[in-house]
Design a protein around this motif. Structure first.
Motif, PDB file in Angstrom:
ATOM      1  N   LEU A  60      44.875  37.474  40.923  1.00 28.53           N
ATOM      2  CA  LEU A  60      44.240  38.788  40.775  1.00 28.53           C
ATOM      3  C   LEU A  60      43.870  39.054  39.323  1.00 28.53           C
ATOM      4  O   LEU A  60      42.781  39.552  39.023  1.00 28.53           O
ATOM      5  N   ASN A  61      44.788  38.720  38.404  1.00 28.92           N
ATOM      6  CA  ASN A  61      44.489  38.913  36.986  1.00 28.92           C
ATOM      7  C   ASN A  61      43.336  38.022  36.536  1.00 28.92           C
ATOM      8  O   ASN A  61      42.474  38.456  35.769  1.00 28.92           O
ATOM      9  N   GLU A  62      43.325  36.794  37.012  1.00 25.73           N
ATOM     10  CA  GLU A  62      42.234  35.871  36.659  1.00 25.73           C
ATOM     11  C   GLU A  62      40.900  36.393  37.180  1.00 25.73           C
ATOM     12  O   GLU A  62      39.877  36.338  36.477  1.00 25.73           O
ATOM     13  N   ARG A  63      40.895  36.877  38.419  1.00 27.01           N
ATOM     14  CA  ARG A  63      39.664  37.436  38.982  1.00 27.01           C
ATOM     15  C   ARG A  63      39.222  38.670  38.196  1.00 27.01           C
ATOM     16  O   ARG A  63      38.035  38.863  37.913  1.00 27.01           O
ATOM     17  N   GLY A  64      40.205  39.504  37.832  1.00 28.05           N
ATOM     18  CA  GLY A  64      39.890  40.685  37.049  1.00 28.05           C
ATOM     19  C   GLY A  64      39.278  40.332  35.700  1.00 28.05           C
ATOM     20  O   GLY A  64      38.311  40.966  35.258  1.00 28.05           O
ATOM     21  N   LEU A  65      39.838  39.317  35.044  1.00 28.10           N
ATOM     22  CA  LEU A  65      39.312  38.887  33.749  1.00 28.10           C
ATOM     23  C   LEU A  65      37.880  38.362  33.878  1.00 28.10           C
ATOM     24  O   LEU A  65      37.035  38.620  33.013  1.00 28.10           O
ATOM     25  N   ALA A  66      37.611  37.648  34.972  1.00 30.75           N
ATOM     26  CA  ALA A  66      36.249  37.148  35.211  1.00 30.75           C
ATOM     27  C   ALA A  66      35.279  38.311  35.379  1.00 30.75           C
ATOM     28  O   ALA A  66      34.166  38.303  34.829  1.00 30.75           O
ATOM     29  N   HIS A  67      35.689  39.329  36.134  1.00 31.15           N
ATOM     30  CA  HIS A  67      34.832  40.517  36.305  1.00 31.15           C
ATOM     31  C   HIS A  67      34.628  41.238  34.969  1.00 31.15           C
ATOM     32  O   HIS A  67      33.528  41.708  34.671  1.00 31.15           O
ATOM     33  N   MET A  68      35.688  41.306  34.155  1.00 32.36           N
ATOM     34  CA  MET A  68      35.581  42.001  32.875  1.00 32.36           C
ATOM     35  C   MET A  68      34.604  41.281  31.945  1.00 32.36           C
ATOM     36  O   MET A  68      33.778  41.907  31.286  1.00 32.36           O
ATOM     37  N   ARG A  69      34.687  39.950  31.909  1.00 28.68           N
ATOM     38  CA  ARG A  69      33.759  39.170  31.074  1.00 28.68           C
ATOM     39  C   ARG A  69      32.322  39.379  31.529  1.00 28.68           C
ATOM     40  O   ARG A  69      31.393  39.313  30.713  1.00 28.68           O
ATOM     41  N   ALA A  70      32.140  39.633  32.817  1.00 24.52           N
ATOM     42  CA  ALA A  70      30.787  39.860  33.351  1.00 24.52           C
ATOM     43  C   ALA A  70      30.345  41.319  33.195  1.00 24.52           C
ATOM     44  O   ALA A  70      29.235  41.676  33.592  1.00 24.52           O
ATOM     45  N   GLY A  71      31.219  42.148  32.622  1.00 25.58           N
ATOM     46  CA  GLY A  71      30.889  43.558  32.447  1.00 25.58           C
ATOM     47  C   GLY A  71      31.051  44.384  33.715  1.00 25.58           C
ATOM     48  O   GLY A  71      30.605  45.521  33.786  1.00 25.58           O
ATOM     49  N   GLU A  72      31.700  43.807  34.717  1.00 24.58           N
ATOM     50  CA  GLU A  72      31.902  44.495  35.998  1.00 24.58           C
ATOM     51  C   GLU A  72      33.252  45.219  35.951  1.00 24.58           C
ATOM     52  O   GLU A  72      34.253  44.777  36.533  1.00 24.58           O
ATOM     53  N   TYR A  73      33.279  46.347  35.244  1.00 27.03           N
ATOM     54  CA  TYR A  73      34.537  47.013  34.941  1.00 27.03           C
ATOM     55  C   TYR A  73      35.230  47.576  36.182  1.00 27.03           C
ATOM     56  O   TYR A  73      36.460  47.533  36.282  1.00 27.03           O
ATOM     57  N   GLU A  74      34.461  48.120  37.123  1.00 28.69           N
ATOM     58  CA  GLU A  74      35.089  48.694  38.322  1.00 28.69           C
ATOM     59  C   GLU A  74      35.810  47.620  39.141  1.00 28.69           C
ATOM     60  O   GLU A  74      36.933  47.843  39.619  1.00 28.69           O
ATOM     61  N   GLU A  75      35.154  46.483  39.288  1.00 28.86           N
ATOM     62  CA  GLU A  75      35.782  45.389  40.026  1.00 28.86           C
ATOM     63  C   GLU A  75      37.000  44.853  39.284  1.00 28.86           C
ATOM     64  O   GLU A  75      38.016  44.515  39.885  1.00 28.86           O
ATOM     65  N   ALA A  76      36.878  44.783  37.947  1.00 29.74           N
ATOM     66  CA  ALA A  76      38.009  44.325  37.139  1.00 29.74           C
ATOM     67  C   ALA A  76      39.199  45.263  37.309  1.00 29.74           C
ATOM     68  O   ALA A  76      40.343  44.815  37.518  1.00 29.74           O
ATOM     69  N   LEU A  77      38.928  46.562  37.254  1.00 26.37           N
ATOM     70  CA  LEU A  77      40.004  47.543  37.416  1.00 26.37           C
ATOM     71  C   LEU A  77      40.660  47.437  38.792  1.00 26.37           C
ATOM     72  O   LEU A  77      41.880  47.573  38.916  1.00 26.37           O
ATOM     73  N   ARG A  78      39.855  47.192  39.810  1.00 27.21           N
ATOM     74  CA  ARG A  78      40.403  47.061  41.162  1.00 27.21           C
ATOM     75  C   ARG A  78      41.376  45.882  41.233  1.00 27.21           C
ATOM     76  O   ARG A  78      42.490  46.006  41.775  1.00 27.21           O
ATOM     77  N   CYS A  79      40.972  44.754  40.657  1.00 32.81           N
ATOM     78  CA  CYS A  79      41.842  43.572  40.681  1.00 32.81           C
ATOM     79  C   CYS A  79      43.124  43.806  39.884  1.00 32.81           C
ATOM     80  O   CYS A  79      44.233  43.477  40.346  1.00 32.81           O
ATOM     81  N   PHE A  80      42.979  44.380  38.697  1.00 31.68           N
ATOM     82  CA  PHE A  80      44.167  44.600  37.859  1.00 31.68           C
ATOM     83  C   PHE A  80      45.104  45.638  38.487  1.00 31.68           C
ATOM     84  O   PHE A  80      46.332  45.519  38.379  1.00 31.68           O
ATOM     85  N   SER A  81      44.520  46.654  39.121  1.00 27.33           N
ATOM     86  CA  SER A  81      45.353  47.668  39.783  1.00 27.33           C
ATOM     87  C   SER A  81      46.138  47.065  40.931  1.00 27.33           C
ATOM     88  O   SER A  81      47.321  47.396  41.140  1.00 27.33           O
ATOM     89  N   GLU A  82      45.508  46.159  41.677  1.00 24.36           N
ATOM     90  CA  GLU A  82      46.215  45.467  42.751  1.00 24.36           C
ATOM     91  C   GLU A  82      47.358  44.624  42.191  1.00 24.36           C
ATOM     92  O   GLU A  82      48.449  44.549  42.769  1.00 24.36           O
ATOM     93  N   ALA A  83      47.089  44.001  41.017  1.00 29.01           N
ATOM     94  CA  ALA A  83      48.117  43.179  40.372  1.00 29.01           C
ATOM     95  C   ALA A  83      49.323  44.035  39.976  1.00 29.01           C
ATOM     96  O   ALA A  83      50.480  43.633  40.154  1.00 29.01           O
ATOM     97  N   VAL A  84      49.047  45.239  39.456  1.00 26.89           N
ATOM     98  CA  VAL A  84      50.120  46.153  39.067  1.00 26.89           C
ATOM     99  C   VAL A  84      50.901  46.609  40.298  1.00 26.89           C
ATOM    100  O   VAL A  84      52.138  46.709  40.264  1.00 26.89           O
ATOM    101  N   ASN A  85      50.204  46.884  41.398  1.00 27.26           N
ATOM    102  CA  ASN A  85      50.887  47.306  42.630  1.00 27.26           C
ATOM    103  C   ASN A  85      51.818  46.216  43.149  1.00 27.26           C
ATOM    104  O   ASN A  85      52.887  46.505  43.679  1.00 27.26           O
ATOM    105  N   GLU A  86      51.378  44.963  42.997  1.00 25.07           N
ATOM    106  CA  GLU A  86      52.195  43.847  43.474  1.00 25.07           C
ATOM    107  C   GLU A  86      53.392  43.591  42.565  1.00 25.07           C
ATOM    108  O   GLU A  86      54.470  43.242  43.021  1.00 25.07           O
ATOM    109  N   ARG A  87      53.170  43.758  41.238  1.00 26.74           N
ATOM    110  CA  ARG A  87      54.241  43.495  40.270  1.00 26.74           C
ATOM    111  C   ARG A  87      54.275  44.616  39.234  1.00 26.74           C
ATOM    112  O   ARG A  87      53.822  44.453  38.090  1.00 26.74           O
ATOM    113  N   PRO A  88      54.823  45.780  39.583  1.00 24.01           N
ATOM    114  CA  PRO A  88      54.812  46.916  38.652  1.00 24.01           C
ATOM    115  C   PRO A  88      55.684  46.702  37.418  1.00 24.01           C
ATOM    116  O   PRO A  88      55.573  47.461  36.452  1.00 24.01           O
TER     117      PRO A  88
END
Length: 220
Positions: A4-32
């Motif tokens: 999830l973090n890797e996918r989020g980083l890929a979205h962030m590099r592409a400037g896709e901030y909403e998708e990046a936030l979604r992935c990182f938020s899921e990562a936090v939910n899984e491992r708070p």
């Protein structure tokens, strides 16, 4: 979660901030209890201009791990953007001391010291940043500027020339080379470099002034 973090980083590099936030938020939910997710969310929020929310995330990461170097780096970038250079310097120093010794950390620490008008202290960090990422035109340029401020003119000239190898449209590098050639009493070369700066950036006021000055010196 790593995925999830890797996918989020890929979205962030592409400037896709909403998708990046979604992935990182899921990562936090899984491992708070893992600071990485909060650091990643903070980085996205900072890039999107949500500075206060970003600071909250970085501080949350530090509550989970007070040695999370990337969180100190993230806080430093927010302080730097706000021109709180002393606070930024402190954060980048902490990140570096905790092992985040990449080109970006050295560069930002060097730039913080530079903005605090401490070029001699900034110099080794800018040098290390340029060593770690030789293709970074802005790191090369800022190192050249720091060297020029300290009167290492020939060394500065070399780094401005290297800047142009990687970014042939870097107007400020042309301008500063022009200043060096004017200093070395070569008005023709200086004029041509000021003209190149203007070609790269027609609104470069100092280059326009320098070109006119050199043309007067060359006039019969």
């Amino acid at each position: 979660m790593a995925n999830l973090n890797e996918r989020g980083l890929a979205h962030m590099r592409a400037g896709e901030y909403e998708e990046a936030l979604r992935c990182f938020s899921e990562a936090v939910n899984e491992r708070p209890d893992d600071p990485a997710g909060y650091i990643n969310i903070g980085t996205v929020l900072a890039a999107a201009g949500e500075e206060e929310k970003a600071l909250e995330c970085f501080r949350q990461a530090l509550m989970l791990d007070e040695r999370a170097a990337a969180a100190y780096y993230g806080i430093g970038t927010v302080y730097y953007k706000r021109e709180q250079f002393t606070e930024a310097k402190d954060m980048f120093e902490r990140a570096l001391a905790l092992g985040l010794a990449d080109a970006d950390t050295h560069f930002m620490l060097g730039m913080s010291l530079w903005r605090l008008e401490m070029p001699r202290l900034a110099l080794p960090y800018l040098q290390r940043a340029a060593e770690l990422n030789e293709g970074d035109a802005e790191a090369l340029f800022q190192l050249g500027l720091c060297l020029a401020t300290l009167d290492y003119v020939d060394e500065a000239k070399r780094y401005f020339e290297k800047t142009l190898e990687y970014d042939p449209r870097h107007a400020d590098a042309y301008y500063n080379l022009g200043v060096i050639y004017a200093y070395k009493d070569d008005p023709a070369a200086a004029r041509d470099l000021f003209a190149a700066a203007l070609d790269a950036n027609p609104d470069h006021v100092l280059a326009g002034y320098g070109k006119k000055l050199m043309e007067k010196r060359l006039a019969p």
